[in-house]
Design a protein around this motif. Structure first.
Motif, short mmCIF file in Angstrom:
data_model
loop_
_atom_site.label_atom_id
_atom_site.label_comp_id
_atom_site.label_asym_id
_atom_site.label_seq_id
_atom_site.Cartn_x
_atom_site.Cartn_y
_atom_site.Cartn_z
N PHE A 81 0.81 -1.22 0.00
CA PHE A 81 0.00 0.00 0.00
C PHE A 81 0.85 1.27 0.00
N GLU A 82 1.79 1.39 0.92
CA GLU A 82 2.53 2.65 1.04
C GLU A 82 3.52 2.86 -0.11
N SER A 83 4.10 1.80 -0.61
CA SER A 83 4.97 1.94 -1.78
C SER A 83 4.17 2.46 -2.96
N ALA A 84 2.99 1.89 -3.17
CA ALA A 84 2.13 2.32 -4.27
C ALA A 84 1.68 3.77 -4.09
N LEU A 116 -6.47 6.62 -4.26
CA LEU A 116 -6.17 6.06 -2.94
C LEU A 116 -7.10 4.90 -2.63
N ALA A 117 -8.36 5.03 -2.98
CA ALA A 117 -9.32 3.95 -2.73
C ALA A 117 -8.96 2.70 -3.53
N LYS A 118 -8.49 2.88 -4.76
CA LYS A 118 -8.10 1.74 -5.59
C LYS A 118 -6.87 1.04 -5.01
N ILE A 119 -5.90 1.84 -4.56
CA ILE A 119 -4.69 1.26 -3.97
C ILE A 119 -5.03 0.53 -2.68
N GLU A 120 -5.91 1.13 -1.89
CA GLU A 120 -6.34 0.49 -0.64
C GLU A 120 -7.04 -0.84 -0.93
N LYS A 121 -7.91 -0.86 -1.92
CA LYS A 121 -8.62 -2.09 -2.27
C LYS A 121 -7.65 -3.18 -2.72
N GLN A 122 -6.61 -2.78 -3.46
CA GLN A 122 -5.65 -3.75 -3.97
C GLN A 122 -4.80 -4.37 -2.86
N VAL A 149 -1.75 14.52 -2.52
CA VAL A 149 -2.52 13.54 -1.76
C VAL A 149 -4.02 13.81 -1.92
N ASP A 150 -4.40 15.07 -1.85
CA ASP A 150 -5.82 15.43 -1.99
C ASP A 150 -6.35 15.02 -3.37
N THR A 151 -5.54 15.22 -4.39
CA THR A 151 -5.94 14.84 -5.75
C THR A 151 -6.15 13.34 -5.86
N LEU A 152 -5.24 12.57 -5.27
CA LEU A 152 -5.33 11.11 -5.29
C LEU A 152 -6.55 10.60 -4.53
#
Length: 294
Positions: free
Chosen positions: A83-86, A276-282, A267-270
């Motif tokens: 997650f954090e690397s992505a 961010l939601a997509k990365i979290e889901k992954q 960060v706000d844009t993501l």
């Protein structure tokens, strides 16, 4: 004579207005506005790939070693997995830096938000945003809403806890300097002095060896520990957010960094565009639920 006096008054009035406009234009700006400008709120300062970074043309990102899952994969922050690397690479892209222009640096967890000049552009290492930490460093806006959780061996008395009151008599442990340890001290308020460890690895070893009854970590880490590292342990439960606002992880920057507003904007844009939601889901899809301890 009357008309002449009126014309004179008009001339004087126009002159006064001009002088007032000049005075306002030259007046010191409010401190907040000046700070915003200095921290990189202007388009020029946030020009993609041309920020005032530690190394020109490069973006230096720091995290701890080892880099734990599910935040990173295979203890290799640079591989873009976890997650954090992505998230780090997504932020870098927003700032105008491709993967080849990102440099990773190892910085211990506590040192990341300690007072003093930083050797990185930003640090990403599950650091919760807090008023106390903001005295020493800058934070971006939050990139992940997190809760703290309790882990205990399945065969232990601690595994049967269903409330905060059930935890009070236990020997609890957590990594030093973390909000996990704060939750033990401020929420559980145990009768025994909690154990503080330099690394989560040490806390896990103490749990396995029966030196402590339970440990507190963030919820995604708890899911990974119980699934892959201490498989004879279980998540006892998670704590509610304190004070009505979610605990959030933020990117750490040097105090007064010119990059703070640019990184926050990234960060706000993501968050707004769903990245961010997509990365979290992954990477964190399994860390979704646990009993709430009240």
């Amino acid at each position: 004579m009357h008309l002449a006096q009126r014309a004179l008054r008009r001339t004087a009035s126009a002159t006064t207005v001009a002088l007032l406009a000049l005075a306002v234009g030259c007046a010191p700006q409010p401190e907040e506005k000046a700070t915003d400008k200095a921290s990189g709120a202007t388009g020029e300062t946030c020009a993609k790939g041309k920020l005032s970074t530690q190394t020109s043309g490069k973006l230096t990102i720091a995290t701890d070693e080892p880099a734990y899952e599910p935040w990173f994969k295979d203890d290799k922050p640079a591989n873009g997995k976890g997650f954090e690397s992505a998230v780090a690479y997504a932020v870098a892209e927003q700032l105008g830096y491709d993967k080849s222009n990102v440099v990773w640096q190892s910085v211990p967890f506590n040192k990341a938000f300690a007072p003093g000049t930083k050797s990185f552009d930003f640090d990403i290492n599950q650091v919760s945003i807090s008023t106390e930490r903001k005295k020493a460093v800058d934070f971006s806006s939050g990139y992940y809403d997190v809760r703290q959780a309790v882990i205990a061996l399945k065969s232990s008395k601690a595994a049967k806890a269903t409330s905060i009151a059930d935890l009070k008599s236990l020997k609890l442990g957590a990594q030093v300097g973390t909000t996990s340890l704060n939750y033990i001290n401020d929420v559980v308020k145990p009768t025994q002095q909690p154990a503080a460890y330099a690394k989560n690895d040490q806390a896990k070893s103490a749990l396995k060896n029966g030196q402590i009854d339970a440990i507190v970590v963030d919820l995604p880490t708890a899911f990974y520990i119980t699934a892959a590292e201490v498989t004879d342990a279980k998540i006892v439960g998670q704590f509610e957010n304190q004070g009505g606002t979610p605990e959030q992880f933020g990117l750490v920057l040097d105090k007064g960094s010119a990059l703070t507003s640019c990184v926050t904007k990234a960060v706000d844009t993501l968050r707004e565009d769903g990245t961010l939601a997509k990365i979290e889901k992954q990477w964190l899809s399994e860390a979704v639920d646990a009993p709430v301890l009240k």
